[in-house]
Scaffold this motif. Structure first.
Motif, PDB file in Angstrom:
ATOM      1  N   LEU A  79      -9.903  10.372 -11.710  1.00  0.00           N
ATOM      2  CA  LEU A  79      -9.951   8.852 -11.284  1.00  0.00           C
ATOM      3  C   LEU A  79      -9.288   8.060 -12.399  1.00  0.00           C
ATOM      4  O   LEU A  79      -9.508   8.555 -13.564  1.00  0.00           O
ATOM      5  N   ASP A  84      -2.428  -4.021 -11.399  1.00  0.00           N
ATOM      6  CA  ASP A  84      -1.462  -4.212 -10.525  1.00  0.00           C
ATOM      7  C   ASP A  84      -0.635  -5.297 -11.031  1.00  0.00           C
ATOM      8  O   ASP A  84      -1.087  -6.547 -11.408  1.00  0.00           O
ATOM      9  N   TYR A  95      -6.497  -4.501  -9.430  1.00  0.00           N
ATOM     10  CA  TYR A  95      -6.370  -3.014  -9.855  1.00  0.00           C
ATOM     11  C   TYR A  95      -6.149  -2.006  -8.734  1.00  0.00           C
ATOM     12  O   TYR A  95      -6.315  -2.445  -7.550  1.00  0.00           O
ATOM     13  N   HIS A  96      -5.806  -0.805  -9.057  1.00  0.00           N
ATOM     14  CA  HIS A  96      -5.692   0.454  -8.038  1.00  0.00           C
ATOM     15  C   HIS A  96      -6.219   1.560  -8.794  1.00  0.00           C
ATOM     16  O   HIS A  96      -6.383   1.847  -9.657  1.00  0.00           O
ATOM     17  N   LEU A  97      -7.422   1.765  -7.799  1.00  0.00           N
ATOM     18  CA  LEU A  97      -8.278   2.979  -8.048  1.00  0.00           C
ATOM     19  C   LEU A  97      -7.494   4.151  -7.589  1.00  0.00           C
ATOM     20  O   LEU A  97      -7.259   4.279  -6.263  1.00  0.00           O
ATOM     21  N   GLN A  98      -7.062   4.998  -8.411  1.00  0.00           N
ATOM     22  CA  GLN A  98      -6.220   6.316  -8.230  1.00  0.00           C
ATOM     23  C   GLN A  98      -6.724   7.320  -8.224  1.00  0.00           C
ATOM     24  O   GLN A  98      -7.497   7.903  -9.330  1.00  0.00           O
ATOM     25  N   THR A 100      -6.488  11.464  -7.836  1.00  0.00           N
ATOM     26  CA  THR A 100      -5.569  12.693  -7.909  1.00  0.00           C
ATOM     27  C   THR A 100      -6.169  14.012  -7.369  1.00  0.00           C
ATOM     28  O   THR A 100      -7.441  13.974  -8.173  1.00  0.00           O
ATOM     29  N   THR A 148      -1.644  11.910  -5.326  1.00  0.00           N
ATOM     30  CA  THR A 148      -2.406  10.690  -5.617  1.00  0.00           C
ATOM     31  C   THR A 148      -2.768   9.713  -4.452  1.00  0.00           C
ATOM     32  O   THR A 148      -1.500   9.559  -3.789  1.00  0.00           O
ATOM     33  N   SER A 150      -4.618   5.980  -3.467  1.00  0.00           N
ATOM     34  CA  SER A 150      -5.297   4.743  -4.058  1.00  0.00           C
ATOM     35  C   SER A 150      -5.908   3.800  -3.313  1.00  0.00           C
ATOM     36  O   SER A 150      -5.507   3.663  -2.009  1.00  0.00           O
ATOM     37  N   SER A 151      -6.936   2.912  -3.978  1.00  0.00           N
ATOM     38  CA  SER A 151      -7.421   1.744  -3.115  1.00  0.00           C
ATOM     39  C   SER A 151      -7.398   0.637  -3.986  1.00  0.00           C
ATOM     40  O   SER A 151      -7.742   0.705  -5.117  1.00  0.00           O
ATOM     41  N   GLN A 152      -7.063  -0.417  -3.329  1.00  0.00           N
ATOM     42  CA  GLN A 152      -7.082  -1.810  -4.279  1.00  0.00           C
ATOM     43  C   GLN A 152      -8.294  -2.146  -4.337  1.00  0.00           C
ATOM     44  O   GLN A 152      -9.226  -2.419  -3.741  1.00  0.00           O
ATOM     45  N   VAL A 207      -8.883   3.342   1.200  1.00  0.00           N
ATOM     46  CA  VAL A 207      -7.818   4.241   0.639  1.00  0.00           C
ATOM     47  C   VAL A 207      -6.512   4.495   1.392  1.00  0.00           C
ATOM     48  O   VAL A 207      -6.677   4.535   2.562  1.00  0.00           O
TER      49      VAL A 207
END
Length: 208
Positions: A79, A84, A95-98, A100, A148, A150-152, A207
């Protein structure tokens, strides 16, 4: 003594008698026209137009994940939190939660992650968790090994609220649950966060 009849009068009488008989015969004859049968393919002016059948366009839905694709778990993922550059403002940051996939097989995420501020070494939660989007509004996202998704995440700054309503405290980071998972992950995000209950300063998207 018999009365004599003139030839002209006799002829006139015979003609009149014939006409009366012909009229009576005509009155007894059915003169209604025979009904006309219309071919189904024929039409006449003023008739109702043929009914047109309209077929609705099929509803487009997200393609389902391949059969047998498992859900991603915390053990499968790494994580990161990336800002952004084009989002945010004076009182909020985007932000973006990434997520992988670090496993050896594909897995899927569907919905919004669970997110909350935590503080201290024991990971105590600060304030209310993030508001989330309904899972039905998202889609199944398959993450291949090394890929990956992501979720904003939007964070409203503690400074946006009066101190007595916010009760700001120092948060150490974010506790994050992948959609549908019960094991948590952690990412550093040191900042002031509101500890007062009732108004979440976090909101998170599905996501993608």
């Amino acid at each position: 003594m018999s009365k004599s009849v003139r030839p002209g009068a006799a002829l006139l009488t015979a003609v009149l008698t014939g006409l009366v008989a012909a009229g009576a015969l005509s009155g007894c004859t059915n003169t209604a026209p025979s009904p006309t049968t219309m071919s189904p393919a024929s039409s006449t002016a003023g008739s109702a137009p043929a009914t047109e059948t309209v077929t609705a366009a099929p509803t487009t839905t997200a393609a389902p994940a391949p059969a047998g694709t498992r859900d991603c778990k915390a053990a499968d993922l790494s994580l990161a939190l990336a800002p952004d550059e084009g989002g945010g403002g004076m009182m909020k940051q985007v932000y973006h939660l990434q997520f992988t996939n670090r496993s050896q097989s594909s897995c899927q995420l569907w919905g919004s992650p669970g997110v909350s501020f935590v503080t201290g070494d024991n990971g105590q939660q600060v304030g209310d968790p993030a508001s989330r989007v309904e899972r039905s509004k998202g889609k199944q996202v398959v993450i291949r090994p090394g890929a990956t998704a992501s979720s904003q995440l939007t964070i409203v700054k503690a400074d946006a609220y009066p101190p007595e309503q916010c009760k700001p405290v120092d948060a150490r980071g974010l506790r994050v649950y992948a959609p549908g998972d019960t094991a948590s992950m952690y990412v550093d995000a040191p900042q002031q966060a509101c500890s007062a209950a009732g108004n979440s300063t976090l909101s998170v998207e599905t996501v993608d």
